[in-house]
Design an enzyme around this catalytic site. Structure first.
Site, short mmCIF file in Angstrom:
data_model
loop_
_atom_site.label_atom_id
_atom_site.label_comp_id
_atom_site.label_asym_id
_atom_site.label_seq_id
_atom_site.Cartn_x
_atom_site.Cartn_y
_atom_site.Cartn_z
N GLN A 175 -44.71 -5.59 -46.18
CA GLN A 175 -45.48 -6.79 -46.49
C GLN A 175 -44.73 -8.03 -46.00
OE1 GLN A 175 -48.47 -6.95 -47.53
NE2 GLN A 175 -48.90 -4.96 -48.46
N TYR A 226 -50.68 6.96 -47.59
CA TYR A 226 -50.20 5.79 -46.83
C TYR A 226 -49.09 5.06 -47.60
CZ TYR A 226 -55.07 6.34 -45.09
OH TYR A 226 -56.27 6.81 -44.62
N ASN A 241 -43.09 1.21 -51.06
CA ASN A 241 -43.22 -0.10 -51.69
C ASN A 241 -43.80 0.00 -53.10
OD1 ASN A 241 -43.21 -3.05 -51.59
ND2 ASN A 241 -45.43 -2.92 -51.41
N ASP A 264 -53.26 2.42 -49.82
CA ASP A 264 -53.02 1.11 -49.21
C ASP A 264 -53.07 1.32 -47.69
OD1 ASP A 264 -52.27 -1.42 -48.47
OD2 ASP A 264 -50.19 -1.25 -49.17
N CYS A 308 -56.18 -4.83 -46.83
CA CYS A 308 -55.98 -6.06 -46.06
C CYS A 308 -57.22 -6.39 -45.23
CB CYS A 308 -54.75 -5.95 -45.16
SG CYS A 308 -54.83 -4.59 -43.98
#
Length: 378
Positions: free
Chosen positions: A188, A222, A227, A304, A330
Site C-alpha cells: 500500500q 491475494y 499485510n 484484496d 481499489c
C-alpha cells in the site's frame, strides 16, 4: 472532490457508504513510494530531469526538485539523487527510471533502472556514496540502493524497507506489526491510510469472546506480503490459510507472520485458480502436502484483489461460502461486477453489512473500498 467520489460509489453500488476515512495528512506528503522517469529536458538545459505521467495522460511532466504528494523523506532525497544523476556518469549514464520507497519506520530504498548492463565494480561504489549522501540529507534510518538492468539486479543493503504499524486489539491494547515491503512487490503506497485499513479490518472481523465459535478459521486470497494476514490471524482467528502467487510476496508474508508471532497461519504459493482447484478437490498439489483443507472451518474469506478484480476461481469459492466475506477493493467498478457475480452464483442470501471508503489518494479519482458481506441461508 472526496464527497463527489463517495456519491459516485453510492450510485454505483446502490447503497449508502457507512463511513469515510480521510487521509490523515491531507493531500500532501502521503505517498510512501513513487516511480519517476529520467529524461533530458531539451527545452530547458538538456540535462536529465525527473518526470512523471499525469493521471489519465501519456504526456510526461517535468518536476522541479520536489514532488508534493510524496513523503517528506522522498522529497529530501530527490535533489540529492538528481544532482548525482546529472554529474556522475556512473549513476546517470543510460538511467531511465528512478523508484523511491520509504516507510513510516524511517527506511528508504532507491531503485535505479538502466537500459544497459551495469559494471558492478564501477556502479556499486558510486551508489554506496550516493546512499550515504541521501541518508545524511534525509535522516533515514537506512538507505538501500538497488541497480537494475535486463537480467541484472545489484542490491546494496536490503531489497526491501521495513515497516511497522500499531494496531489495537479487542481490549484496546496496542500491538506493533512488522512488515517487509519489497522493491518489486505490491504494498500500500499510503502508509498512514494502510494503518487505518488494518485497524478497520481487525475491528470488522472481531467477534465478542462469548460469541466466538470453537472452530473459527480464515481463508485469505491475494495475501501479498501478509499485510492483513498478520493482524487478522493473530487477533481474531484460530487458524489461517493464505495464498499468494508472487514468490517474493510469499517470502515476505512468511517473514511477517514469524516476526509478529502469528504462529497459527500458513501461506502457500498458489494462484487463485489453483486454490480453487484445491478447494473443490479437483487437483492435488505438492505445495499443499502439509495442508489438509478439511481441517479448516472458514468463518471468513478475505480478498484484496488487484484492480482487475477477482478471477473466476475466487468468485466460485466465495459463491459457495456461508459466513463472512471481507472484500477490499481499489476499483469500485470491478467490485460491483464481482459482487453481482457472487450473488448470481450463490445459493445463499447476500447482505452488505458495512461499506467504508478510504481516501488513499486525495484529489484524484481513486477511492479504496472495504465491504463486510454476510452470506446466510435463504
Amino acid at each position: 472532490m472526496l464527497a463527489a467520489k463517495v456519491r459516485a460509489v453510492e450510485r454505483l453500488l446502490g447503497r449508502a457508504v457507512d463511513r469515510v476515512h480521510e487521509c490523515p495528512c491531507g493531500d500532501l506528503g502521503y505517498r510512501m513510494k513513487i516511480s519517476l522517469r529520467v529524461t533530458r529536458d531539451k527545452e530547458k538545459d538538456g540535462l536529465p530531469r525527473f518526470a512523471w505521467h499525469e493521471p489519465k495522460s501519456k504526456h510526461l511532466t517535468f518536476l522541479d526538485k520536489s514532488f508534493p504528494i510524496a513523503h517528506e523523506r522522498i522529497n529530501k532525497a530527490l535533489p540529492v539523487v538528481l544532482d548525482r544523476i546529472q554529474k556522475d556518469p556512473s549513476i546517470g549514464h543510460s538511467l531511465f527510471e528512478t523508484k523511491l520507497h520509504t516507510s513510516l519506520l524511517g527506511d528508504l530504498m532507491i531503485s535505479l533502472v538502466y537500459r544497459v548492463p551495469l559494471t558492478e565494480t564501477v556502479w556499486s561504489p558510486a551508489a554506496e556514496e550516493l546512499g550515504e549522501a541521501v541518508r545524511e540529507a534525509t535522516g533515514a534510518t537506512r538507505v538501500n540502493m538497488i541497480g537494475r538492468s535486463r537480467k541484472q539486479n545489484i542490491v546494496l543493503g536490503n531489497p526491501y524497507v521495513l515497516e511497522k504499524f500499531p494496531i489495537l486489539d479487542g481490549d484496546g491494547v496496542s500491538h506493533d506489526f512488522w512488515y517487509r515491503q519489497s522493491a518489486e512487490e505490491f504494498s500500500q503506497p499510503n502508509g498512514l491510510m494502510n494503518n487505518i485499513m488494518l485497524q478497520w479490518a481487525a475491528d470488522a472481523t472481531r467477534l465478542p469472546a462469548n460469541d466466538r465459535p470453537v472452530e473459527n478459521d480464515l481463508l485469505e486470497l491475494y495475501c501479498g506480503n501478509g499485510n492483513f494476514t498478520s493482524v487478522l490471524s493473530k487477533f481474531n482467528y484460530e487458524y489461517t490459510l493464505a495464498s499468494e502467487i508472487g514468490r517474493v510476496g510469499v517470502k515476505d508474508a512468511i517473514w511477517s507472520l514469524a516476526k509478529n508471532k502469528s504462529h497459527q497461519a500458513k501461506v502457500v504459493r498458489m494462484s487463485s485458480h489453483e486454490m480453487c482447484q484445491a478447494f473443490f478437490n479437483e487437483r492435488q498439489f505438492q505445495r499443499l502436502r502439509e495442508v489438509d483443507l478439511d481441517d479448516y472451518l472458514f468463518r471468513t474469506i478475505f480478498v484484496d484483489p488487484p484492480r482487475q478484480g477477482l478471477d473466476v476461481g475466487s468468485v466460485r469459492i466465495l459463491s459457495t461460502h456461508q459466513g463472512q466475506i471481507i472484500y477490499v477493493s481499489c476499483n469500485p467498478v470491478t467490485m460491483k461486477r464481482d459482487i453481482e457475480a457472487i450473488r448470481e452464483l450463490s445459493p445463499f442470501k447476500m447482505e452488505i453489512k458495512e461499506l467504508v471508503c478510504f481516501d488513499q489518494f486525495p484529489n484524484t479519482d481513486h477511492l479504496e473500498l472495504g465491504a463486510v458481506i454476510q452470506m446466510t441461508p435463504p
